[in-house]
Design an enzyme around this catalytic site. Structure first.
Site, PDB file in Angstrom:
ATOM      1  CE  LYS A  20      79.095 -42.071 -22.599  1.00 32.28           C
ATOM      2  NZ  LYS A  20      79.193 -41.535 -21.226  1.00 32.28           N
ATOM      3  NE  ARG A  95      77.420 -36.031 -24.392  1.00 35.08           N
ATOM      4  CZ  ARG A  95      78.605 -36.643 -24.398  1.00 35.08           C
ATOM      5  NH1 ARG A  95      79.015 -37.291 -25.453  1.00 35.08           N
ATOM      6  NH2 ARG A  95      79.348 -36.611 -23.322  1.00 35.08           N
ATOM      7  NE  ARG A 134      87.083 -38.622 -17.802  1.00 33.42           N
ATOM      8  CZ  ARG A 134      85.916 -38.590 -18.438  1.00 33.42           C
ATOM      9  NH1 ARG A 134      85.438 -39.688 -19.001  1.00 33.42           N
ATOM     10  NH2 ARG A 134      85.213 -37.483 -18.478  1.00 33.42           N
ATOM     11  NE  ARG A 167      87.146 -35.500 -20.795  1.00 31.40           N
ATOM     12  CZ  ARG A 167      86.078 -36.162 -21.230  1.00 31.40           C
ATOM     13  NH1 ARG A 167      86.205 -37.442 -21.563  1.00 31.40           N
ATOM     14  NH2 ARG A 167      84.910 -35.584 -21.325  1.00 31.40           N
ATOM     15  NE  ARG A 178      81.360 -33.527 -18.830  1.00 30.55           N
ATOM     16  CZ  ARG A 178      82.352 -34.287 -18.386  1.00 30.55           C
ATOM     17  NH1 ARG A 178      83.106 -33.891 -17.378  1.00 30.55           N
ATOM     18  NH2 ARG A 178      82.586 -35.448 -18.931  1.00 30.55           N
TER      19      ARG A 178
HETATM   20  P1  ADP Z   1      82.705 -42.108 -19.993  1.00 28.06           P
HETATM   21  O1  ADP Z   1      83.388 -42.384 -21.323  1.00 28.06           O
HETATM   22  O2  ADP Z   1      81.367 -42.764 -19.877  1.00 28.06           O
HETATM   23  O3  ADP Z   1      82.659 -40.651 -19.663  1.00 28.06           O
HETATM   24  P2  ADP Z   1      85.137 -43.275 -18.855  1.00 28.06           P
HETATM   25  O4  ADP Z   1      85.255 -44.574 -19.567  1.00 28.06           O
HETATM   26  O5  ADP Z   1      86.049 -42.169 -19.266  1.00 28.06           O
HETATM   27  O6  ADP Z   1      83.590 -42.769 -18.848  1.00 28.06           O
HETATM   28  O7  ADP Z   1      85.310 -43.585 -17.275  1.00 28.06           O
HETATM   29  C1  ADP Z   1      85.296 -42.522 -16.337  1.00 28.06           C
HETATM   30  C2  ADP Z   1      86.320 -42.828 -15.222  1.00 28.06           C
HETATM   31  O8  ADP Z   1      85.858 -43.954 -14.473  1.00 28.06           O
HETATM   32  C3  ADP Z   1      87.716 -43.187 -15.741  1.00 28.06           C
HETATM   33  O9  ADP Z   1      88.677 -42.612 -14.870  1.00 28.06           O
HETATM   34  C4  ADP Z   1      87.758 -44.715 -15.660  1.00 28.06           C
HETATM   35  O10 ADP Z   1      89.078 -45.191 -15.389  1.00 28.06           O
HETATM   36  C5  ADP Z   1      86.839 -44.986 -14.471  1.00 28.06           C
HETATM   37  N1  ADP Z   1      86.092 -46.244 -14.591  1.00 28.06           N
HETATM   38  C6  ADP Z   1      85.573 -46.791 -15.720  1.00 28.06           C
HETATM   39  N2  ADP Z   1      84.940 -47.956 -15.426  1.00 28.06           N
HETATM   40  C7  ADP Z   1      85.051 -48.123 -14.082  1.00 28.06           C
HETATM   41  C8  ADP Z   1      84.611 -49.126 -13.156  1.00 28.06           C
HETATM   42  N3  ADP Z   1      83.916 -50.188 -13.573  1.00 28.06           N
HETATM   43  N4  ADP Z   1      84.905 -48.958 -11.858  1.00 28.06           N
HETATM   44  C9  ADP Z   1      85.604 -47.874 -11.438  1.00 28.06           C
HETATM   45  N5  ADP Z   1      86.052 -46.906 -12.233  1.00 28.06           N
HETATM   46  C10 ADP Z   1      85.781 -47.028 -13.553  1.00 28.06           C
HETATM   47  P1  AMP Z   2      82.764 -37.060 -23.786  1.00 30.22           P
HETATM   48  O1  AMP Z   2      84.210 -37.367 -24.071  1.00 30.22           O
HETATM   49  O2  AMP Z   2      81.832 -38.019 -24.438  1.00 30.22           O
HETATM   50  O3  AMP Z   2      82.496 -36.890 -22.300  1.00 30.22           O
HETATM   51  O4  AMP Z   2      82.470 -35.643 -24.480  1.00 30.22           O
HETATM   52  C1  AMP Z   2      83.137 -34.468 -24.063  1.00 30.22           C
HETATM   53  C2  AMP Z   2      82.376 -33.235 -24.536  1.00 30.22           C
HETATM   54  O5  AMP Z   2      82.347 -33.194 -25.968  1.00 30.22           O
HETATM   55  C3  AMP Z   2      80.910 -33.163 -24.110  1.00 30.22           C
HETATM   56  O6  AMP Z   2      80.733 -32.665 -22.800  1.00 30.22           O
HETATM   57  C4  AMP Z   2      80.356 -32.204 -25.186  1.00 30.22           C
HETATM   58  O7  AMP Z   2      80.702 -30.859 -24.936  1.00 30.22           O
HETATM   59  C5  AMP Z   2      81.110 -32.668 -26.433  1.00 30.22           C
HETATM   60  N1  AMP Z   2      80.366 -33.764 -27.104  1.00 30.22           N
HETATM   61  C6  AMP Z   2      80.738 -35.068 -27.235  1.00 30.22           C
HETATM   62  N2  AMP Z   2      79.800 -35.762 -27.889  1.00 30.22           N
HETATM   63  C7  AMP Z   2      78.805 -34.890 -28.185  1.00 30.22           C
HETATM   64  C8  AMP Z   2      77.536 -35.006 -28.828  1.00 30.22           C
HETATM   65  N3  AMP Z   2      77.092 -36.174 -29.312  1.00 30.22           N
HETATM   66  N4  AMP Z   2      76.766 -33.896 -28.936  1.00 30.22           N
HETATM   67  C9  AMP Z   2      77.178 -32.707 -28.469  1.00 30.22           C
HETATM   68  N5  AMP Z   2      78.348 -32.526 -27.821  1.00 30.22           N
HETATM   69  C10 AMP Z   2      79.166 -33.610 -27.694  1.00 30.22           C
END
Ligand code: ADP
Ligand code: AMP
Length: 224
Positions: A20, A95, A134, A167, A178
């Site tokens: 995302k 969420r 990541r 992270r 999660r």
């Molecule tokens: P989210 O915001 O949904 O938690 P991220 O955008 O942070 O996910 O992506 C999670 C990890 O996957 C990151 O390390 C990113 O570089 C990697 N990633 C994102 N899209 C792809 C893809 N299409 N193929 C492989 N790895 C990806």
């Molecule tokens: P994310 O970067 O989206 O993976 O969010 C990291 C963490 O922030 C999550 O695991 C939650 O602990 C908190 N968080 C982010 N968005 C929300 C939401 N909409 N509602 C509750 N907690 C959130």
């Protein structure tokens, strides 16, 4: 899309690690709307030690969700800012079903509504691989992956030269929690938005650029 002559109001949903944040940056640039990531806002508050950050941190570290009331108030404040008046991309919110209901009400009170919810579909094994590798840039926030999207120099962002970090919530045991929280609290939103006829799902596997093309194609018919 409702004809209000302005930008798209879009939500990205999908499990942690679906991509995302990665896609949000590209999609928001194409749509010329602000990207609003609740995870980024919480992390910024944790980093600067605000009361909100102190409160959010214990939930985040445990892999849980920050309470709805806190999160909804934070998003309501952010959406009231001028740059979100003509469209936005929400990443990581809503969420939970109460968050989705509150968002619908908030927008209805402003005389608007969401246009489309884009679901990024990836299976659990793949998201675990993505989360485990990541890395995020401390300088510009760009998201990398040690294997799937590596930087040319270890630990250094190719875009801004900043240092990369892993992270705290990307540890194996937190990832598992999660995933459970996603299945229990967030996955029901797919039905919630499906019933509104606003859900569009795309295959979010394969190279990042391919997913971006699929996302932009899916959004084109909504005016994106
Ligand atoms: P989210 O915001 O949904 O938690 P991220 O955008 O942070 O996910 O992506 C999670 C990890 O996957 C990151 O390390 C990113 O570089 C990697 N990633 C994102 N899209 C792809 C893809 N299409 N193929 C492989 N790895 C990806
Ligand atoms: P994310 O970067 O989206 O993976 O969010 C990291 C963490 O922030 C999550 O695991 C939650 O602990 C908190 N968080 C982010 N968005 C929300 C939401 N909409 N509602 C509750 N907690 C959130």
């Amino acid at each position: 899309m409702e004809d209000r002559g302005d930008g798209l109001r879009l939500v990205l949903v999908g499990p942690p690690g679906a991509g995302k944040g990665t896609q949000a940056e590209f999609i928001a640039a194409v749509l010329a709307v602000p990207k609003i990531s609740t995870g980024d806002i919480f992390r910024a508050n944790v980093a600067t030690g605000t009361p909100l950050g102190v409160q959010a941190k214990r939930y985040m570290d445990a892999g849980g969700l920050v309470p709805d009331e806190v999160t909804i108030n934070m998003v309501a404040g952010r959406l009231a800012e001028q740059d979100a008046a003509d469209g936005f991309l929400l990443d990581g919110f809503p969420r939970t079903t109460p968050q989705a209901v509150a968002l619908d009400k908030l927008l209805a009170d402003l005389g608007s509504a969401l246009d489309v919810i884009l679901e990024l579909i990836v299976d659990e094994d793949e998201v675990v691989r993505r989360l485990s590798g990541r890395r995020t840039c401390r300088g510009c926030g760009k998201i990398w992956h040690v294997e799937f999207d590596p930087t040319s120099r270890d630990g250094i962002c190719d875009r801004c030269g900043g240092a990369l970090f892993q992270r705290d919530d990307d540890k194996a045991e937190t990832i598992a929690e999660r995933m459970r929280v996603y299945a229990r609290d967030t996955a029901p939103l797919v039905d919630y938005y499906g019933a509104q006829g606003k859900l569009v799902g795309i295959d979010a596997t394969g190279p990042v650029e391919d997913v971006t093309v699929r996302a932009n194609d899916a959004l084109r018919s909504y005016g994106g």
